[in-house]
Design an enzyme around this catalytic site. Structure first.
Site, short mmCIF file in Angstrom:
data_model
loop_
_atom_site.label_atom_id
_atom_site.label_comp_id
_atom_site.label_asym_id
_atom_site.label_seq_id
_atom_site.Cartn_x
_atom_site.Cartn_y
_atom_site.Cartn_z
N LEU A 133 0.83 -1.21 0.00
CA LEU A 133 0.00 0.00 0.00
C LEU A 133 0.86 1.26 0.00
O LEU A 133 0.62 2.19 -0.75
CB LEU A 133 -0.92 -0.04 1.21
CG LEU A 133 -2.20 0.76 1.15
CD1 LEU A 133 -2.88 0.64 -0.19
CD2 LEU A 133 -3.15 0.31 2.22
N ARG A 134 1.85 1.32 0.88
CA ARG A 134 2.90 2.35 0.90
C ARG A 134 2.44 3.76 1.27
O ARG A 134 3.26 4.60 1.54
CB ARG A 134 3.63 2.42 -0.45
CG ARG A 134 4.17 1.10 -0.92
CD ARG A 134 5.34 1.25 -1.84
NE ARG A 134 5.07 2.08 -2.98
CZ ARG A 134 5.99 2.55 -3.80
NH1 ARG A 134 7.25 2.27 -3.58
NH2 ARG A 134 5.68 3.29 -4.82
N ASP A 135 1.16 4.05 1.24
CA ASP A 135 0.73 5.41 1.57
C ASP A 135 -0.56 5.36 2.38
O ASP A 135 -1.51 6.06 2.09
CB ASP A 135 0.53 6.23 0.29
CG ASP A 135 0.38 7.72 0.59
OD1 ASP A 135 0.85 8.15 1.66
OD2 ASP A 135 -0.21 8.45 -0.22
N LEU A 136 -0.55 4.51 3.39
CA LEU A 136 -1.75 4.37 4.20
C LEU A 136 -1.76 5.45 5.27
O LEU A 136 -0.82 5.55 6.06
CB LEU A 136 -1.76 2.98 4.86
CG LEU A 136 -3.02 2.62 5.63
CD1 LEU A 136 -4.25 2.63 4.74
CD2 LEU A 136 -2.88 1.25 6.26
N ASN A 167 -6.73 8.94 3.58
CA ASN A 167 -7.11 8.03 2.49
C ASN A 167 -8.17 7.02 2.92
O ASN A 167 -8.44 6.07 2.19
CB ASN A 167 -5.89 7.27 1.98
CG ASN A 167 -4.84 8.20 1.40
OD1 ASN A 167 -5.13 9.36 1.13
ND2 ASN A 167 -3.64 7.70 1.24
#
Lengths: 392, 295
Positions: B127-130, B134
């Site tokens: 996911l890297r951008d949780l 978001n």
């Protein structure tokens, strides 16, 4: 009670049970004959057995949730001691006592089945390495095997009026060369070819646009796979197409493929199956060589990516005379038996036998390099070659 | 092929680039994405993050992920058609005051986040951008949805080097903060982010909020202690210089920092915020944690 063919542990030592007969341990005279029960099954004893069975079942359930690596065979420790084994009743035992005694004499003469090969936990060494994604890797492979047919291109050459197998091979050969020179990841070239084949399966392409499709596919694949993506200009420089043509083709391909680039390629499976082969560097190079040869040839498309990957590993083992040629570990992780791989493996070996001859030699040259162990120059697997054919 | 206007109608603007639209008797959310760069040029075609986001979203079918239904192109614009989420779905879910009314609700939402992360990891997606921005929630139905996959990408195991300039700073894991530039990181990075969100749910403020990598690391070590070779094998070789770690600090007692958590909750939080990525709990194991008994 251990069922037929299961291993039984006596005093912590694993023994093999051959068709209901305990082999390789001391026993009382006639102590193993089918209808003999060493201890009467009283209520309390049957309760003990039941408790053990339930405990074992509970334990198995617990193990399943923790995702323990599958073993070659389940080992059930009934009780430490030969006298405590509960034998099946004679009328439930299908074997006649004559055959029991025959099996005994065979055992005495050491004519027994070899113990089944141990399955290796190929992820054991990576349990402390989060980069190996050990918890998920089996799920990922299962999921990919499940969906690989969804994005597998069907036979399309006959529906392409201007393109044949040869023109595809020329394009792939050139793209592998470009890929090597640009130092891109292997994922990128496999995805590039996958995109090209899926696009050609749904859209008629003039021969003059083949290379345009190729570089546009490589651009897209690099955007998906690489950290530093390719620039359009890097690819345009290599061809006679314009910047604008590449951008238009990129959009055309994306729309035609409905933006589906998250697809299992041969590479995804190959990495896993090579690991399951417990390889040395030579085996790894050979499997990659055969797989890339497969990518070059249209004929390979009739097989699913997982089968091509498994066949590349099998053919590599045959080429390098590894024993055994196919292991229980490989069978478990690939989902294929040796027999299922023969046709595809033979095809890959036939490509190896011709690799140095044709004009499309990029893969051959790449794997003739000493850095790659010069595996391309090794003779192809004899046992997978047609009768009476010469290698190279 | 149908044009955009032939396929969808009754456009209703929600924000500058987002519209509500209709097809047959169904509502959808349409997001307009331009493929042009700051200089209004599409020098390199469709941006890599759009290709990744769309192709990843196309493959996913999970109740807690905003579903991508359709993609259409028109000149330099892409039209992404998503499932419609009504007004009850609030973005930036931690800013919703109702979120904090019932402790059970926090547990329910945390479970849904972890369940989604486990689903993604099992499909080789990082996911890297949780982060909370978001995540959308419907407090009434207690359904949570994760949106915006711009920084998601697929991974191969063993993992290759990926860009570390990714994700909101507050939710970045120590292994990513240590590795300036392009380095390797994996699924534990997402679990760390969930741990930070868990902490934020409990404290009603970001768990770590340092403005720079070094200050953020200092905050992390103030709470969790400075890593040693014993607690994180190989840490000295990862960070290159121990100056990054500052003076050694002892971990604080999480029970005192999070008095509202029961022992199971403390155990889960400490496992998700384990400094060493190798020892950090996986999302798959986290959803089976006793803390979620009864969820």
């Amino acid at each position: 009670m251990a069922s037929r063919g299961e291993a039984v542990v006596w005093g912590g030592k694993q023994q093999k049970k051959k068709k209901g007969i305990a082999v390789g341990r001391n026993r009382k005279i006639l102590g193993d004959i089918g209808n003999l029960v060493n201890r009467p099954i009283t209520r309390s004893f049957s309760a003990q057995i039941l408790a053990k069975v339930q405990a074992a079942a509970k334990n198995n359930k617990k193990q399943a949730s923790v995702k323990v690596k599958p073993k070659a065979e389940e080992v059930i420790d009934i009780e430490a001691g030969p006298d405590k084994e509960v034998q099946k009743n004679k009328n439930k035992e299908s074997r006649a006592s004559t055959s029991v005694l025959t099996a005994r004499s065979n055992a005495a003469c050491d004519i027994t089945n070899k113990p089944r090969e141990q399955i290796i936990d190929i992820d054991a060494s990576d349990s402390d390495n989060e980069l190996a994604a050990v918890e998920y890797i089996d799920d990922i492979c299962k999921f990919y095997k499940l969906v690989e047919n969804e994005n597998h291109p069907h036979d399309y050459i006959d529906s392409q009026p201007e393109i044949d197998q040869r023109s595809r091979a020329i394009l792939v050969n050139w793209l592998i060369d470009v890929h090597t020179n640009l130092d891109l990841s292997l994922e990128t070239i496999y995805l590039t070819i996958n995109i090209i084949d899926r696009f050609l399966a749904v859209k008629t392409v003039p021969r003059l646009e083949m290379q345009l499709v190729g570089i546009s596919a490589m651009l897209m694949a690099s955007k998906y796979e690489e950290i530093w993506t390719l620039e359009v200009d890097e690819l345009v420089r290599l061809t006679d197409y314009t910047h604008e043509q590449v951008l238009v083709m990129e959009k055309t391909i994306l729309n035609k493929l409905e933006w589906n680039l998250t697809v299992p390629t041969t590479f995804v499976f190959l990495v896993r199956f090579i690991k399951a082969s417990v390889p040395d560097q030579e085996l790894e190079n050979m499997a990659h060589f055969l797989s890339e040869l497969g990518m070059m040839h249209y004929a390979t498309l009739k097989y699913f990516p997982s089968m091509v990957a498994a066949s590349a590993v099998f053919a590599a083992r045959c080429t390098l005379n590894k024993a055994p040629l196919w292991t229980e570990t490989l069978k478990l992780h690939t989902g294929y038996s040796q027999g299922q791989l023969m046709d595809c493996a033979r095809l890959l070996v036939s490509f190896h036998s011709m690799a140095g001859n044709g004009e499309e030699k990029v893969v051959y040259i790449k794997y003739s390099d000493p850095e790659k162990g010069a595996v391309a120059m090794l003779p192809p697997a004899k046992n997978l070659m047609p009768e009476g054919s010469d290698s190279q | 092929m149908l044009t955009l206007r032939e396929k969808y109608y009754d456009f209703d603007q929600i924000s500058s680039k987002v519209f509500k639209c209709r097809r047959d008797d169904q509502f959808f959310t349409m997001k307009i994405v331009s493929i042009l760069n700051e200089e209004n040029q599409a020098n390199n075609g469709v941006p890599y993050w759009i290709i990744r986001e769309i192709s990843i979203l196309k493959e996913l079918d999970h109740i807690n992920i905003v579903r991508l239904i359709d993609v259409m192109t028109d000149g330099p614009d892409l039209f992404l058609v998503f499932e419609y989420l009504d007004n009850e779905f609030q973005a930036d879910f931690l800013k919703n005051p109702k979120m904090f009314m019932y402790p059970q609700m926090k547990k329910e939402f945390l479970y849904q986040i972890l369940n989604t992360v486990a689903y993604l990891h099992a499909r080789k997606i990082l996911l890297r951008d949780l982060r909370p921005e978001n995540i959308l929630v419907n407090v009434r139905t207690q359904v949570l949805k994760i949106a915006l996959f711009g920084a998601a990408r697929t991974f191969e195991a063993p993992l290759e080097a990926y860009s570390s300039s990714v994700g909101c700073l507050s939710y970045r894991s120590p292994e990513v903060l240590f590795q300036f530039g392009c380095e390797k990181y994996s699924t534990p990075n997402d679990v760390w982010a969930v741990g930070c969100i868990f902490g934020e749910m409990l404290l009603h403020r970001p768990l770590f909020s340092g403005p720079s990598d070094v200050e953020l690391l200092d905050e992390i070590f103030t709470l969790l202690g400075t890593p040693t070779e014993e607690t994180w094998p190989g840490v000295t070789s990862i960070c290159g210089t121990c100056a990054l770690m500052g003076p050694p600090q002892q971990p604080k007692d999480l029970a005192k920092e999070f008095p509202m958590l029961n022992p199971d909750g403390l155990d889960l939080l400490s496992k998700m915020l384990c400094l060493c990525p190798n020892y950090r709990i996986s999302a798959e194991d986290a959803v089976k944690h006793p803390y979620f008994k009864g969820v």
